[in-house]
Scaffold this active site. Structure first.
Site, PDB file in Angstrom:
ATOM      1  N   PHE A   1       0.841  -1.198   0.000  1.00  0.00           N
ATOM      2  CA  PHE A   1       0.000   0.000   0.000  1.00  0.00           C
ATOM      3  C   PHE A   1       0.877   1.250   0.000  1.00  0.00           C
ATOM      4  O   PHE A   1       1.858   1.312   0.741  1.00  0.00           O
ATOM      5  CB  PHE A   1      -0.886   0.055   1.257  1.00  0.00           C
ATOM      6  CG  PHE A   1      -1.871  -1.071   1.373  1.00  0.00           C
ATOM      7  CD1 PHE A   1      -3.183  -0.922   0.934  1.00  0.00           C
ATOM      8  CD2 PHE A   1      -1.500  -2.285   1.940  1.00  0.00           C
ATOM      9  CE1 PHE A   1      -4.096  -1.960   1.052  1.00  0.00           C
ATOM     10  CE2 PHE A   1      -2.411  -3.324   2.061  1.00  0.00           C
ATOM     11  CZ  PHE A   1      -3.714  -3.160   1.623  1.00  0.00           C
ATOM     12  N   ASP A   2       0.494   2.224  -0.810  1.00  0.00           N
ATOM     13  CA  ASP A   2       1.055   3.558  -0.648  1.00  0.00           C
ATOM     14  C   ASP A   2       0.452   4.136   0.635  1.00  0.00           C
ATOM     15  O   ASP A   2      -0.631   3.714   1.051  1.00  0.00           O
ATOM     16  CB  ASP A   2       0.673   4.399  -1.874  1.00  0.00           C
ATOM     17  CG  ASP A   2       1.056   5.861  -1.696  1.00  0.00           C
ATOM     18  OD1 ASP A   2       2.210   6.123  -1.303  1.00  0.00           O
ATOM     19  OD2 ASP A   2       0.200   6.726  -1.935  1.00  0.00           O
ATOM     20  N   LYS A   3       1.118   5.093   1.251  1.00  0.00           N
ATOM     21  CA  LYS A   3       0.575   5.673   2.485  1.00  0.00           C
ATOM     22  C   LYS A   3      -0.363   6.838   2.186  1.00  0.00           C
ATOM     23  O   LYS A   3      -1.562   6.759   2.412  1.00  0.00           O
ATOM     24  CB  LYS A   3       1.705   6.150   3.411  1.00  0.00           C
ATOM     25  CG  LYS A   3       1.167   6.817   4.704  1.00  0.00           C
ATOM     26  CD  LYS A   3       2.275   7.243   5.626  1.00  0.00           C
ATOM     27  CE  LYS A   3       2.935   8.521   5.168  1.00  0.00           C
ATOM     28  NZ  LYS A   3       2.105   9.732   5.344  1.00  0.00           N
TER      29      LYS A   3
END
Length: 675
Positions: A368-370
């Site tokens: 996941f990207d943040k």
């Protein structure tokens, strides 16, 4: 059609029941004259929408008529009527019930193209030739029933997708010359002002210029709760206006609206063959000729070599031809894929093809990207700490002048804070973005840098005095943005980004479903990343990554887990999305890059749709495997029954029809899976 002067290209999409012609416009009558076959006809969309399957299908009428003749023949047989009458009625039932099959099968036989219709035509004709009138009639009728029910169930799957195309209105109320005019959507131009009354559907994408309301965007994003809109807010075609009247400036033509692009992508997705489907097609290519050779062998070898009865040998060969039809095998994958893609599209998830549906179902890890994915992506300035001689307001003015040239969410937060505080307006000159680190510009004749602490460390700026403050902010899960020059840091901006409400629940569900690894990839500082990772519950985090660092991280995870998904916003994460086995973009509604880049698009900024999509994909994989296994076991079991002579023509057609219908109905179960 491609040979018609003026036609540049033509393409048929069977999954969407649609033909696309580029160039010269052809009428339905011309298209049918040029290319109609197998009773597939082209009609205008409005005609097709009103057609009723059971009333408009010729196969249905012929099958019903065949049943009538078959019942009369059986009645005649039971009453010991003259033999020619009974045989005549059986032949009528055979001819009517098998008409469509023979019409498609004989041309294939002449061209040695052995499909299901060809095999069935040979079997029915053979049964008539050896005097099995009753079996020939029953086989012709039951195959007609099978074809009709199969067509109906596939039609249901298609119509679930086609209902998307009917969601947006075909007309819009537009203000022109100070007057309201009702125009077809094709005539509405970009810049027109569209009026939308309470309760009406929006016909076009646009930006609200007057009025306040809530809009239900369920058809686009799958969101169940209406979204408030006000002047400056973006709205989409197909949304339903709530309680307030709106005036909307049109921003996209009818064919470019978000709904139109979703429909186009879903239709294209149906054309893409899933890997399992490609395997089945290759298998059927060799399987069918092999069965034909086996049937010939069964008809010829026993009488010639073992002096068996010609009649019983030919009968057994015909039974083999019927039962060996790969009907169930051929429909085992495409109906499941269309059902799953259609279900997902109705719930705000765009899956761009069978390949991506299968890949998602077999993922072992998800990264996941943040910012914008696990967090809201709308950070706010929580604190400004001056570190030198520059005042807080002066530092804010300089930072806003520089960040006004950037589209980064952190930059927008600083500009927004400057507007709130009425900071003096300044101009940044010689602006230069430094990818992954920050930016440089000249403000009031002095060169400033703004960006991550890493930028200043690489420049060699003294950090000793500010490091305790920096570490304190990072421990609190805040992102630090520094402003200064090569000699000193002038100010520290502490920005906070709230974690999405759905993030922790989504990751928890994925783990319960057996996802082996969840990882967060971010360009942010390690301390901030640690705080967010702890809040959402991911297994691992990797911080301070440049875009190429995210790509390398995805490659490493792919080496370890073979199949990995990457969830991002589709803009900053495009390289990582492209490298992952399955790229999943958040918030595709209104983001062109997300629609183009990712393999799967969650149309709303809603991570809770991810576990649903994984569950749907896994169910699709499971059902496809069930279908293939059931088809093959049924076929091989029935083929085995041929050799001792236990397989009758009746049993053969029941086995074939039953397997096909069960496989199709099993696939349709995918349409019932809900978030």
């Amino acid at each position: 059609m491609k040979q018609v002067p003026g036609v540049v290209d033509a393409r048929v999409n069977f999954g969407a029941s649609k033909i696309t012609i580029v160039g010269k416009r052809l009428s339905p009558a011309e298209i049918n004259r040029l290319g109609a076959f197998d009773d597939i006809r082209v009609v205008r969309e409005d005609e097709e929408r009103n057609a009723h399957f059971w009333l408009g299908n010729r196969q249905v009428r012929l099958t019903a008529l065949s049943l009538g003749f078959l019942l009369l023949a059986l009645l005649s047989q039971g009453l010991d009527a003259p033999s020619p009458l009974t045989i005549g009625l059986f032949l009528l039932a055979t001819a009517v019930g098998g008409w469509e099959t023979a019409r498609k099968g004989f041309p294939g036989l002449l061209k040695l193209r052995f499909d299901m219709n060809t095999l069935m035509t040979v079997a029915v004709a053979g049964a008539v030739a050896i005097g099995y009138w009753e079996e020939a009639a029953v086989v012709a009728f039951l195959f007609g029933v099978s074809e009709t029910l199969q067509a109906y169930t596939v039609d249901r799957a298609r119509r679930s997708l086609k209902s998307l195309t009917e969601w947006a209105p075909r007309e819009a109320v537009v203000l022109r010359g100070g007057k309201e005019r009702v125009l077809p959507v094709e005539e509405v131009a970009i810049g027109d002002i569209m009026r939308v009354k309470p309760g009406e559907k929006l016909a076009m994408d646009g930006v609200v210029v007057a009025g306040r309301s809530t809009v239900n965007r369920a058809a686009i994003t799958g969101e169940s709760v209406p979204v408030p809109v006000e002047p400056g807010g973006e709205v989409f075609a197909g949304s339903i206006n709530g309680e307030g009247a709106l005036e909307v400036r049109v921003t996209k033509r009818a064919e470019d609206t978000t709904l139109a692009r979703i429909i186009a992508l879903v239709e294209e997705a149906q054309e893409q063959r899933a890997p399992t489907q490609a395997f089945v097609d290759r298998f059927a290519k060799y399987y069918t000729p092999a069965i034909i050779l086996l049937a010939f062998g069964m008809a010829l070898i026993p009488p010639l070599v073992f002096r068996a009865s010609w009649l019983s040998s030919v009968y057994d060969a015909l039974a083999l031809l019927i039962v060996a039809c790969p009907c169930a095998l051929v429909v085992s994958t495409p109906v499941a894929v269309v059902s799953a893609i259609g279900n997902a599209a109705h719930r705000g998830v765009l899956i761009k093809g069978g390949l991506h549906l299968e890949n998602l179902g077999s993922l072992k890890a998800i990264a996941f990207d943040k910012t914008g994915t696990l967090t809201r992506g709308q950070p706010v300035v929580a604190e400004i700490i001056p570190c030198g001689e520059v005042s807080e307001l002066e530092a804010l003015a300089i930072a806003a002048a520089m960040e006004s040239r950037s589209e980064h969410p952190l930059a927008r937060a600083i500009v927004e804070r400057a507007r709130e505080k009425n900071a003096p307006s300044k101009e940044a000159r010689e602006f230069e973005a430094i990818p992954g680190l920050g930016a440089r510009a000249v403000v009031d004749g002095k060169t400033y840098w703004i960006g991550s602490p890493r930028l200043f460390e690489e420049m060699g700026a003294p950090m000793e005095g500010i490091r305790p403050v920096l570490e304190n902010q990072q421990r609190r899960g805040r992102t630090a943005v520094l402003l200064g020059d090569s000699r000193e840091v002038a100010a520290l901006f502490a920005l906070a980004d709230a974690v999405r409400d759905s993030a922790k629940q989504a990751i928890s569900q994925l783990k319960r479903m057996g996802m082996e690894k969840t990882v967060m990839l971010t360009g942010d500082h390690a301390a901030t990343a640690r705080a967010v990772a702890g809040a959402v519950g991911v297994d691992e985090y990797r911080a301070e990554l440049l875009p190429e660092g995210k790509v390398e991280a995805v490659k490493e995870l792919e080496n370890a887990y073979r199949r990995i998904g990457m969830v991002g916003d589709g803009i900053n994460d495009a390289p990582a999305l492209a490298v992952a086995t399955t790229g999943i973009a958040m918030g595709g509604a209104g983001t062109d890059a997300a629609l183009e880049t990712a393999d799967i698009v969650l149309m709303a900024d809603d991570l809770s749709k991810l576990p649903f999509t994984v569950r749907l994909s896994r169910a699709a994989l499971r059902i496809i495997k069930q279908n293939i296994a059931f088809s093959l076991i049924t076929k091989f079991a029935a083929v085995y029954l041929v050799f001792p002579g236990w397989l009758t023509l009746w049993l053969a057609i029941f086995a074939d029809m039953g397997a096909t219908l069960l496989v199709t109905l099993n696939s349709l179960r995918l349409m019932r899976i809900r978030p």
